[in-house]
Write an enzyme that holds these catalytic residues in place. Structure first.
Site, PDB file in Angstrom:
ATOM      1  N   HIS A  21      -3.789  -8.895  -7.827  1.00  0.00           N
ATOM      2  CA  HIS A  21      -5.129  -8.816  -8.397  1.00  0.00           C
ATOM      3  C   HIS A  21      -5.813  -7.539  -7.956  1.00  0.00           C
ATOM      4  CE1 HIS A  21      -9.218 -10.048  -9.529  1.00  0.00           C
ATOM      5  NE2 HIS A  21      -8.533 -10.563 -10.528  1.00  0.00           N
ATOM      6  N   PRO A  22      -6.400  -6.797  -8.902  1.00  0.00           N
ATOM      7  CA  PRO A  22      -6.858  -5.447  -8.593  1.00  0.00           C
ATOM      8  C   PRO A  22      -8.240  -5.346  -7.962  1.00  0.00           C
ATOM      9  CG  PRO A  22      -7.069  -5.874 -10.923  1.00  0.00           C
ATOM     10  CD  PRO A  22      -6.536  -7.121 -10.321  1.00  0.00           C
ATOM     11  N   CYS A  23      -8.836  -6.459  -7.502  1.00  0.00           N
ATOM     12  CA  CYS A  23     -10.226  -6.371  -7.063  1.00  0.00           C
ATOM     13  C   CYS A  23     -10.402  -5.457  -5.861  1.00  0.00           C
ATOM     14  CB  CYS A  23     -10.792  -7.757  -6.792  1.00  0.00           C
ATOM     15  SG  CYS A  23      -9.785  -8.736  -5.688  1.00  0.00           S
ATOM     16  N   LYS A  24      -9.369  -5.286  -5.043  1.00  0.00           N
ATOM     17  CA  LYS A  24      -9.522  -4.424  -3.866  1.00  0.00           C
ATOM     18  C   LYS A  24      -8.889  -3.045  -4.055  1.00  0.00           C
ATOM     19  CE  LYS A  24     -11.460  -7.201  -0.773  1.00  0.00           C
ATOM     20  NZ  LYS A  24     -11.926  -8.194  -1.765  1.00  0.00           N
ATOM     21  N   HIS A  25      -8.267  -2.842  -5.205  1.00  0.00           N
ATOM     22  CA  HIS A  25      -7.520  -1.600  -5.373  1.00  0.00           C
ATOM     23  C   HIS A  25      -8.401  -0.371  -5.217  1.00  0.00           C
ATOM     24  CE1 HIS A  25      -4.225  -3.969  -6.290  1.00  0.00           C
ATOM     25  NE2 HIS A  25      -3.866  -3.539  -7.477  1.00  0.00           N
TER      26      HIS A  25
END
Lengths: 381, 322
Positions: free
Chosen positions: A282-286
């Site tokens: 999941h890209p929320c912290k990318h």
């Protein structure tokens, strides 16, 4: 409730505007154009990656029709990440990684810690035991909804991935019709005997983790899409075991570092296909991680380039495009460097990290989440 | 002299292949179980260096089918890959799948290959495959069995005492670089080719006129001493058409991926060997073929792919509700 969440994400992504202005150095996010530029660079530099069209009905209009996502097939994965279980004894194995020159300015707190440096897989981890259920975060305490929703939620919990049900659903060899055909073919002296793979235990609760010299070579198809809502690339994995059979979610989670396995990695419908499901980080912290890495690389690069410039004794070339042949490493930048905190006036025209390198850096970051999948073929950088 | 042992193909079915077959079954094929033409691709054999032990790990001799396998006219394989043609026969029930006359299906495919050798002298059908399957659409389970027919030479091919050596021992660096460049620039993505004594890449049909040609093929195997499966039918082809010229053959197993930017970063991976055939009875009757893929236990039995665990729980619920 995963299904509703997925719908919500889809709508949210649809509604969110396309990022127009380049911000990759300020907060690690990129525009679709920059994604394409970085993808072109990756494909050029590492031809194992290719651009794919995907399902035309699922094409995103903010990306070129023939450059919807990036794909590489058959990425080998020799060991299970679960066999890299972290113990206190490994504390010495940590080492600080800094991107670029160590003399770069920047607070030490931003150092990148690589654990398990040069570690051998521990043999104690040969049997990691049962994989825990994926915590169904929304399952029990969903505030909204009446009994109906609750009922569905409960039903969903029962068939949630990796739960007891999933174990029962994994291929059961007894299911395969017993149709070994003895007389079909005589023994053939000219057929090489395949190297005997590990006994194929397919029961998900007891997957043998290769230890020592016995390797189970899994392969992964890795896709990188552009996530419009988070404005970052997003990575997708489809795995195969050494026999070419698709991996089940619990098996895939064995290849994901424990910090991420049940939190940020989930099984989602792949956005460029009507039916395909894939594991995705999941890209929320990318964006925030990428920002940190880019800052460090950028300031390191600038230091290096400044030093080179001083050495060559050339005056600071204002308003000149850096010529491609002048430096060994080309990192021309077009935007003001942020976060290096000194000598801004000079640095404005000096090379820094170019957005083309975004995906190369991104793969290094992903390699820390899936340590045993060799996604990072870019080590020569 | 040791007998040449060939590394069999290992099938790799992408989930997208099954999804495509499912929608084809539901929307187009329905109850028909006619054979459908499909294509598969394979690339040069790959190995990977284990970072912990420094060992070279040989990856499987994979042949891959995916969603694009069904598309007609799909002739653009991904970089460095070559195409194999084949057929899928999807049965309606598990009973039919079990009781199918596998020998006759297999022999039918082998006949096609043999025909292409004798009558058409065509190498494009040499690597052909058969896939029989039964799709349990409700449970997302797919039972399948691949066959890659290959003609078994009697007596078997033997390799001279040097065995398989690195291509560098038989060809100069310049020659290999030249071959690499020609393969890279070629638009045809040929699976089989010849290398003339002047190191030109030629079509296999030039075999008769060339005096000292080396036969070559894109080798999906990476095992040091086992050439890949496609070589068997190439040898059978040459033996059947040119029995006089094939008592001894120079073979290069081409394993250097031409899609990568430069070949010179590491040593050449291609292998070279000199094969010889025993005296054979001259006849044009078809050789027996072998090539059913073994399952995970090494038995001649079908495999099963279970996609259910990867399916979205919500969509599965919705499907079942219909």
């Amino acid at each position: 409730m995963h299904a509703i969440q997925q719908q919500y994400w889809a709508v949210r992504e649809y509604l969110s505007p396309v990022l127009k202005e380049s911000k990759f150095k300020e907060h690690g996010r990129i525009t679709p154009e920059e994604f394409v530029a970085a993808g072109d660079f990756l494909v050029y530099k590492f031809p194992v990656w290719t651009w794919e069209k995907g399902d035309p009905t699922k094409a995103r209009d903010y990306l070129p029709a023939d450059k919807q996502y990036l794909l590489t097939r058959g990425v080998p994965c020799l060991r299970r990440a679960t066999s890299l279980a972290y113990t206190d004894a490994d504390e010495d194995a940590e080492r600080l990684l800094s991107f670029g020159d160590s003399s770069a300015t920047g607070s030490e707190a931003d150092e990148w810690v690589e654990t398990h440096a040069g570690r051998k897989p521990s043999h104690d981890a040969a049997n990691p035991g049962t994989i825990d259920d994926i915590p169904d975060l929304d399952g029990d305490d969903h505030p909204a909804g009446g009994a109906g929703v609750g009922g569905v939620t409960a039903g969903m919990g029962n068939i949630s991935l990796g739960g007891g049900a999933a174990v029962a659903e994994t291929p059961d060899l007894d299911d395969i019709p017993d149709m070994e055909e003895e007389g079909l073919e005589e023994g053939d002296e000219a057929t090489a005997v395949a190297p005997k793979a590990a006994p194929a235990v397919i029961d998900a609760s007891n997957i043998e983790v290769a230890g020592g010299n016995l390797l189970q070579v899994r392969t992964y198809d890795v896709m990188i899409t552009y996530d419009k809502y988070y404005q970052t690339p997003r990575i997708w994995l489809i795995g195969y075991d050494e026999n070419g059979t698709p991996l089940t979610p619990p098996q895939i989670f064995q290849d994901i570092s424990a910090d991420h396995a049940f939190k940020t990695v989930t099984i989602e419908p792949f956005p460029h296909s009507a039916s395909l499901q894939a594991a995705s980080v999941h890209p929320c912290k990318h964006a925030s991680v990428m920002k940190k890495v880019i800052e460090r690389m950028n300031s390191g690069m600038i230091e290096e380039q400044l030093a080179q410039q001083r050495k060559s004794g050339s005056p600071v070339l204002k308003d000149t495009k850096p010529s491609s042949s002048s430096t060994v490493k080309k990192w021309p930048f077009s935007r003001k460097a942020s976060g290096s905190g000194k000598g801004e006036a000079d640095e404005e025209e000096i090379e820094g990290m170019r957005v083309d390198f975004y995906l190369v850096v991104f793969l290094k970051f992903i390699a820390s989440i899936v340590p045993t999948i060799e996604v990072d073929s870019t080590t020569s950088f | 002299m040791p007998i040449v042992q060939f590394a069999p193909f290992a099938s790799l079915v992408q989930p997208s292949f099954w999804h495509e077959l499912t929608s084809l079954k539901v929307d187009v094929l329905r109850l028909s179980d006619d054979a459908i033409p499909v294509i598969a691709t394979y690339t040069t054999g790959r190995s990977v260096k284990d970072r912990e032990t420094g060992q070279e790990i040989v990856l499987g001799c994979n042949v891959t089918v995916g969603a694009e396998s069904f598309r007609k006219g799909h002739q653009r394989p991904s970089a460095g890959a070559v195409v194999a043609q084949g057929t899928v026969k999807n049965f309606n029930t598990i009973e039919e799948f079990k009781s199918a006359d596998k020998s006759s299906l297999f022999n039918h495919e082998a006949d096609i290959i043999w025909e292409s050798i004798l009558r058409n002298q065509d190498t494009s059908l040499l690597t052909r495959f058969l896939l029989i399957s039964y799709a349990d659409l409700k449970k997302y389970k797919y039972y399948y069995w691949f066959a890659f027919p290959a003609f078994a030479a009697k007596p078997a091919w033997e390799i001279d005492d040097r065995g398989w050596v690195s291509a560098e021992e038989a060809f100069s660096q310049d020659a290999l670089n030249g071959i690499y460049t020609q393969l890279r620039q070629s638009q045809k993505h040929a699976s089989f080719f010849l290398i003339s004594d002047k190191n030109q890449v030629l079509g296999v049909d030039k075999f008769e006129s060339e005096t000292q040609a080396t036969i070559a093929f894109i080798d999906p195997s990476a095992a040091t001493n086992n050439p890949g499966w496609p070589l068997r039918n190439l040898l059978a082809y040459l033996r059947a058409l040119y029995p006089q010229k094939t008592s001894s053959l120079r073979v290069i197993c081409w394993r250097d991926n031409v899609s990568e930017n430069s070949p010179s970063t590491g040593a050449w991976k291609s292998r070279f060997g000199v094969l010889s055939a025993g005296a054979s009875v001259e006849s044009t009757s078809r050789l027996t073929a072998v090539g059913w893929e073994k399952n995970m236990q090494g038995k001649l039995a079908p495999r099963v792919a279970d996609l259910a665990p990867m399916m979205d729980p919500a969509s599965r619920l919705a499907d079942q509700a219909v």
